[in-house]
Design a protein around this motif. Structure first.
Motif, PDB file in Angstrom:
ATOM      1  N   LEU A 125       0.627  -1.568   0.618  1.00 46.89           N
ATOM      2  CA  LEU A 125      -0.247   0.425   0.388  1.00 46.89           C
ATOM      3  C   LEU A 125       0.569   1.224  -0.058  1.00 46.89           C
ATOM      4  O   LEU A 125       0.566   2.238  -0.842  1.00 46.89           O
ATOM      5  N   LEU A 126       1.925   1.501   0.531  1.00 49.29           N
ATOM      6  CA  LEU A 126       2.879   2.675   0.812  1.00 49.29           C
ATOM      7  C   LEU A 126       3.719   2.302  -0.619  1.00 49.29           C
ATOM      8  O   LEU A 126       3.614   3.460  -1.968  1.00 49.29           O
ATOM      9  N   LEU A 127       3.821   1.469  -1.234  1.00 51.47           N
ATOM     10  CA  LEU A 127       4.300   2.100  -2.356  1.00 51.47           C
ATOM     11  C   LEU A 127       3.230   1.807  -3.548  1.00 51.47           C
ATOM     12  O   LEU A 127       3.981   2.636  -4.484  1.00 51.47           O
ATOM     13  N   CYS A 128       2.605   1.126  -3.471  1.00 49.50           N
ATOM     14  CA  CYS A 128       0.886   2.097  -4.550  1.00 49.50           C
ATOM     15  C   CYS A 128       0.612   3.654  -3.980  1.00 49.50           C
ATOM     16  O   CYS A 128       0.621   4.497  -5.213  1.00 49.50           O
ATOM     17  N   VAL A 129       0.957   3.868  -3.133  1.00 48.95           N
ATOM     18  CA  VAL A 129       0.575   5.590  -3.345  1.00 48.95           C
ATOM     19  C   VAL A 129       1.659   6.255  -3.348  1.00 48.95           C
ATOM     20  O   VAL A 129       1.667   7.891  -4.187  1.00 48.95           O
ATOM     21  N   LEU A 130       2.587   5.398  -2.919  1.00 45.91           N
ATOM     22  CA  LEU A 130       4.494   6.614  -4.024  1.00 45.91           C
ATOM     23  C   LEU A 130       4.293   6.689  -5.444  1.00 45.91           C
ATOM     24  O   LEU A 130       4.597   7.643  -5.840  1.00 45.91           O
ATOM     25  N   LEU A 131       3.675   5.408  -5.670  1.00 46.61           N
ATOM     26  CA  LEU A 131       3.704   5.336  -7.559  1.00 46.61           C
ATOM     27  C   LEU A 131       2.647   5.929  -8.248  1.00 46.61           C
ATOM     28  O   LEU A 131       2.660   6.484  -9.324  1.00 46.61           O
ATOM     29  N   SER A 132       1.228   6.636  -7.237  1.00 46.60           N
ATOM     30  CA  SER A 132       0.263   6.719  -7.420  1.00 46.60           C
ATOM     31  C   SER A 132       1.116   8.733  -7.451  1.00 46.60           C
ATOM     32  O   SER A 132       0.239   8.955  -9.063  1.00 46.60           O
ATOM     33  N   ARG A 133       2.106   9.067  -7.172  1.00 44.27           N
ATOM     34  CA  ARG A 133       2.029   9.974  -7.428  1.00 44.27           C
ATOM     35  C   ARG A 133       3.515  10.041  -8.974  1.00 44.27           C
ATOM     36  O   ARG A 133       3.280  11.402  -9.284  1.00 44.27           O
ATOM     37  N   ALA A 134       3.839   8.678  -8.762  1.00 50.27           N
ATOM     38  CA  ALA A 134       4.448   9.690 -10.179  1.00 50.27           C
ATOM     39  C   ALA A 134       4.210   9.541 -11.579  1.00 50.27           C
ATOM     40  O   ALA A 134       2.399   9.373 -12.169  1.00 50.27           O
ATOM     41  N   SER A 135       4.762   9.819 -12.360  1.00 48.91           N
ATOM     42  CA  SER A 135       4.338  10.207 -13.894  1.00 48.91           C
ATOM     43  C   SER A 135       4.268   9.328 -15.042  1.00 48.91           C
ATOM     44  O   SER A 135       5.561   8.263 -14.597  1.00 48.91           O
ATOM     45  N   GLY A 136       3.803   8.973 -16.219  1.00 52.00           N
ATOM     46  CA  GLY A 136       4.634   8.521 -17.067  1.00 52.00           C
ATOM     47  C   GLY A 136       3.946   6.835 -16.432  1.00 52.00           C
ATOM     48  O   GLY A 136       2.595   6.407 -16.393  1.00 52.00           O
ATOM     49  N   VAL A 137       4.912   5.983 -17.656  1.00 50.62           N
ATOM     50  CA  VAL A 137       4.679   4.682 -17.574  1.00 50.62           C
ATOM     51  C   VAL A 137       4.114   4.172 -15.829  1.00 50.62           C
ATOM     52  O   VAL A 137       3.984   3.000 -16.099  1.00 50.62           O
ATOM     53  N   ALA A 138       5.371   4.780 -15.568  1.00 51.31           N
ATOM     54  CA  ALA A 138       5.654   4.217 -13.468  1.00 51.31           C
ATOM     55  C   ALA A 138       4.536   4.315 -13.036  1.00 51.31           C
ATOM     56  O   ALA A 138       3.985   3.217 -11.992  1.00 51.31           O
ATOM     57  N   ARG A 139       3.456   5.213 -13.738  1.00 51.63           N
ATOM     58  CA  ARG A 139       2.071   5.172 -12.855  1.00 51.63           C
ATOM     59  C   ARG A 139       1.101   3.985 -12.628  1.00 51.63           C
ATOM     60  O   ARG A 139       0.425   3.327 -12.309  1.00 51.63           O
ATOM     61  N   PHE A 140       1.476   3.322 -14.192  1.00 56.17           N
ATOM     62  CA  PHE A 140       0.534   2.237 -14.338  1.00 56.17           C
ATOM     63  C   PHE A 140       1.496   0.704 -13.510  1.00 56.17           C
ATOM     64  O   PHE A 140       0.117  -0.195 -13.224  1.00 56.17           O
ATOM     65  N   SER A 141       2.237   1.027 -13.008  1.00 59.65           N
ATOM     66  CA  SER A 141       3.391  -0.129 -12.216  1.00 59.65           C
ATOM     67  C   SER A 141       2.688  -0.527 -11.414  1.00 59.65           C
ATOM     68  O   SER A 141       2.559  -1.667 -10.183  1.00 59.65           O
ATOM     69  N   VAL A 142       1.604   0.503 -10.817  1.00 66.46           N
ATOM     70  CA  VAL A 142       0.739   0.332  -9.779  1.00 66.46           C
ATOM     71  C   VAL A 142      -0.342  -0.860  -9.458  1.00 66.46           C
ATOM     72  O   VAL A 142       0.308  -2.033  -8.431  1.00 66.46           O
ATOM     73  N   ILE A 143      -0.703  -1.852 -10.670  1.00 69.28           N
ATOM     74  CA  ILE A 143      -1.192  -2.485 -11.159  1.00 69.28           C
ATOM     75  C   ILE A 143      -0.427  -3.901 -11.047  1.00 69.28           C
ATOM     76  O   ILE A 143      -0.966  -5.219 -10.315  1.00 69.28           O
ATOM     77  N   PHE A 144       1.044  -4.182 -11.141  1.00 66.85           N
ATOM     78  CA  PHE A 144       1.967  -5.151 -11.132  1.00 66.85           C
ATOM     79  C   PHE A 144       2.302  -5.276  -9.751  1.00 66.85           C
ATOM     80  O   PHE A 144       2.091  -6.384  -9.393  1.00 66.85           O
ATOM     81  N   VAL A 145       2.244  -3.945  -9.011  1.00 70.72           N
ATOM     82  CA  VAL A 145       2.888  -4.702  -8.203  1.00 70.72           C
ATOM     83  C   VAL A 145       1.551  -5.344  -7.020  1.00 70.72           C
ATOM     84  O   VAL A 145       1.149  -5.926  -6.074  1.00 70.72           O
TER      85      VAL A 145
END
Length: 115
Positions: free
Chosen positions: A23-43
């Motif tokens: 959940l911490l990683l998802c919150v941090l990645l949701s602030r990212a831009s571009g392709v990194a933002r969609f890595s929340v799904i894989f995490v």
């Protein structure tokens, strides 16, 4: 029940730590831009796979092993009562001496004045 804290085993704490980290990683990645933002799904999917693997393949059986009754033996039984008798005698002796000193407190005579 060796290895338990608050009645639960280590697996519960591993799962809780996994999901807090995810959940911490998802919150941090949701602030990212571009392709990194969609890595929340894989995490999140990775956490689901790890959780299902940990839940479907437990290490221990569901029923705990029967506990062996432990017989407690007091090896210092006689010594404990000797020590208790000695301390009781010292206490009563000290109490006797204090009461004797209190009751028989010396009364000193006052000096007489002579003119």
């Amino acid at each position: 029940m060796a290895g338990t804290v608050l009645g639960v085993g280590a697996g519960v704490f591993i799962l809780a730590l996994l999901w807090v980290f995810v959940l911490l990683l998802c919150v941090l990645l949701s602030r990212a831009s571009g392709v990194a933002r969609f890595s929340v799904i894989f995490v999140f999917l990775g956490a689901l796979i790890i959780t299902s693997a940990l839940l479907l393949f437990p290490r221990a059986s569901e029923s705990p092993a029967p506990e062996v009754e432990v017989k407690i033996v007091d090896a210092f039984y006689i010594g404990r009562y000797v020590l208790l008798a000695f301390l009781t005698a010292v206490f009563l002796g000290g109490l006797f001496l204090v009461l004797i000193h209190h009751v028989l407190e010396p009364v000193y005579a006052k000096p007489l004045r002579s003119y």
